[in-house]
Design a protein around this motif. Structure first.
Motif, PDB file in Angstrom:
ATOM      1  N   HIS A   1      -0.012  28.450  15.122  1.00 36.90           N
ATOM      2  CA  HIS A   1       0.107  29.063  16.444  1.00 36.90           C
ATOM      3  C   HIS A   1       0.266  30.584  16.334  1.00 36.90           C
ATOM      4  O   HIS A   1      -0.426  31.339  17.014  1.00 36.90           O
ATOM      5  CB  HIS A   1       1.304  28.441  17.176  1.00 36.90           C
ATOM      6  N   HIS A   2       1.187  31.019  15.477  1.00 37.81           N
ATOM      7  CA  HIS A   2       1.444  32.460  15.360  1.00 37.81           C
ATOM      8  C   HIS A   2       0.320  33.183  14.632  1.00 37.81           C
ATOM      9  O   HIS A   2      -0.059  34.288  15.013  1.00 37.81           O
ATOM     10  CB  HIS A   2       2.793  32.709  14.691  1.00 37.81           C
ATOM     11  N   ALA A   3      -0.227  32.540  13.600  1.00 39.64           N
ATOM     12  CA  ALA A   3      -1.302  33.166  12.825  1.00 39.64           C
ATOM     13  C   ALA A   3      -2.600  33.238  13.631  1.00 39.64           C
ATOM     14  O   ALA A   3      -3.490  34.028  13.316  1.00 39.64           O
ATOM     15  CB  ALA A   3      -1.525  32.413  11.520  1.00 39.64           C
TER      16      ALA A   3
ATOM     17  N   HIS B   1      14.889  31.297  14.181  1.00 38.40           N
ATOM     18  CA  HIS B   1      15.118  31.493  15.601  1.00 38.40           C
ATOM     19  C   HIS B   1      14.974  30.171  16.373  1.00 38.40           C
ATOM     20  O   HIS B   1      15.650  29.937  17.361  1.00 38.40           O
ATOM     21  CB  HIS B   1      14.099  32.518  16.093  1.00 38.40           C
ATOM     22  N   HIS B   2      14.064  29.329  15.908  1.00 40.66           N
ATOM     23  CA  HIS B   2      13.835  28.029  16.540  1.00 40.66           C
ATOM     24  C   HIS B   2      14.708  26.930  15.946  1.00 40.66           C
ATOM     25  O   HIS B   2      14.538  25.754  16.273  1.00 40.66           O
ATOM     26  CB  HIS B   2      12.373  27.606  16.377  1.00 40.66           C
ATOM     27  N   GLY B   3      15.606  27.302  15.027  1.00 32.69           N
ATOM     28  CA  GLY B   3      16.516  26.322  14.460  1.00 32.69           C
ATOM     29  C   GLY B   3      16.038  25.648  13.182  1.00 32.69           C
ATOM     30  O   GLY B   3      16.633  24.677  12.732  1.00 32.69           O
TER      31      GLY B   3
ATOM     32  N   GLU C   1      11.981  34.138   9.676  1.00 34.82           N
ATOM     33  CA  GLU C   1      12.922  34.556  10.727  1.00 34.82           C
ATOM     34  C   GLU C   1      12.555  33.913  12.062  1.00 34.82           C
ATOM     35  O   GLU C   1      13.422  33.462  12.806  1.00 34.82           O
ATOM     36  CB  GLU C   1      12.924  36.085  10.853  1.00 34.82           C
ATOM     37  N   GLU C   2      11.276  33.854  12.326  1.00 32.29           N
ATOM     38  CA  GLU C   2      10.799  33.232  13.569  1.00 32.29           C
ATOM     39  C   GLU C   2      11.225  31.762  13.606  1.00 32.29           C
ATOM     40  O   GLU C   2      11.713  31.267  14.617  1.00 32.29           O
ATOM     41  CB  GLU C   2       9.270  33.390  13.639  1.00 32.29           C
ATOM     42  N   LEU C   3      11.073  31.092  12.483  1.00 37.51           N
ATOM     43  CA  LEU C   3      11.422  29.672  12.420  1.00 37.51           C
ATOM     44  C   LEU C   3      12.935  29.475  12.513  1.00 37.51           C
ATOM     45  O   LEU C   3      13.409  28.522  13.120  1.00 37.51           O
ATOM     46  CB  LEU C   3      10.877  29.054  11.123  1.00 37.51           C
TER      47      LEU C   3
ATOM     48  N   VAL D   1       2.603  23.687  12.566  1.00 32.29           N
ATOM     49  CA  VAL D   1       2.079  24.010  13.901  1.00 32.29           C
ATOM     50  C   VAL D   1       2.518  25.422  14.304  1.00 32.29           C
ATOM     51  O   VAL D   1       1.709  26.210  14.808  1.00 32.29           O
ATOM     52  CB  VAL D   1       2.541  22.974  14.957  1.00 32.29           C
ATOM     53  N   HIS D   2       3.799  25.744  14.073  1.00 31.61           N
ATOM     54  CA  HIS D   2       4.285  27.105  14.363  1.00 31.61           C
ATOM     55  C   HIS D   2       3.455  28.141  13.610  1.00 31.61           C
ATOM     56  O   HIS D   2       3.052  29.161  14.173  1.00 31.61           O
ATOM     57  CB  HIS D   2       5.745  27.265  13.922  1.00 31.61           C
ATOM     58  N   ILE D   3       3.224  27.891  12.342  1.00 27.09           N
ATOM     59  CA  ILE D   3       2.477  28.839  11.515  1.00 27.09           C
ATOM     60  C   ILE D   3       1.076  29.046  12.092  1.00 27.09           C
ATOM     61  O   ILE D   3       0.650  30.190  12.294  1.00 27.09           O
ATOM     62  CB  ILE D   3       2.396  28.348  10.051  1.00 27.09           C
TER      63      ILE D   3
HETATM   64 ZN    ZN Z   1       7.069  29.779  16.625  1.00 27.94          ZN
END
Ligand code: ZN
Length: 101
Positions: free
Chosen positions: A19-21, A37-39, A33-35, A15-17
């Protein structure tokens, strides 16, 4: 890691991927690195196969760019990826409303 956490986290990672893409072109290291950051402590050996699978399934498109002499793979969400994200948002909203009430 306990299997249920791994399964759920890897879903969240997808989902993160997406969302950002959907917002901008992303590349592997940046996403890692983004991930982080979210733990999510995700290794390249886990992340890259996910990116490749999402590309093969038609959710991400790839473009190569040369940055400081290195060829870098940039991913963007395709129309199919954006549609999938919209569906996922509904599911996420529904789920969070129930489990976080
Ligand atoms: Zn994210």
């Amino acid at each position: 890691m306990i299997a249920i956490f791994r399964d759920v986290f890897l879903g969240f990672v997808r989902v993160h991927i997406l969302h950002h893409a959907a917002k901008e072109a992303i590349y592997g290291v940046e996403m890692m690195e983004e991930l982080k950051h979210h733990g999510y402590d995700i290794s390249p050996g886990t992340l890259y196969p996910i990116l490749h699978a999402m590309e093969s399934a038609g959710y991400l498109s790839v473009q190569f760019e040369v940055i400081e002499g290195k060829r870098r793979k940039y991913y963007r969400a395709t129309k199919t990826g954006v549609r999938a994200l919209q569906e996922l948002r509904k599911k996420i909203r529904e789920l969070t409303e129930e489990v976080l009430e």
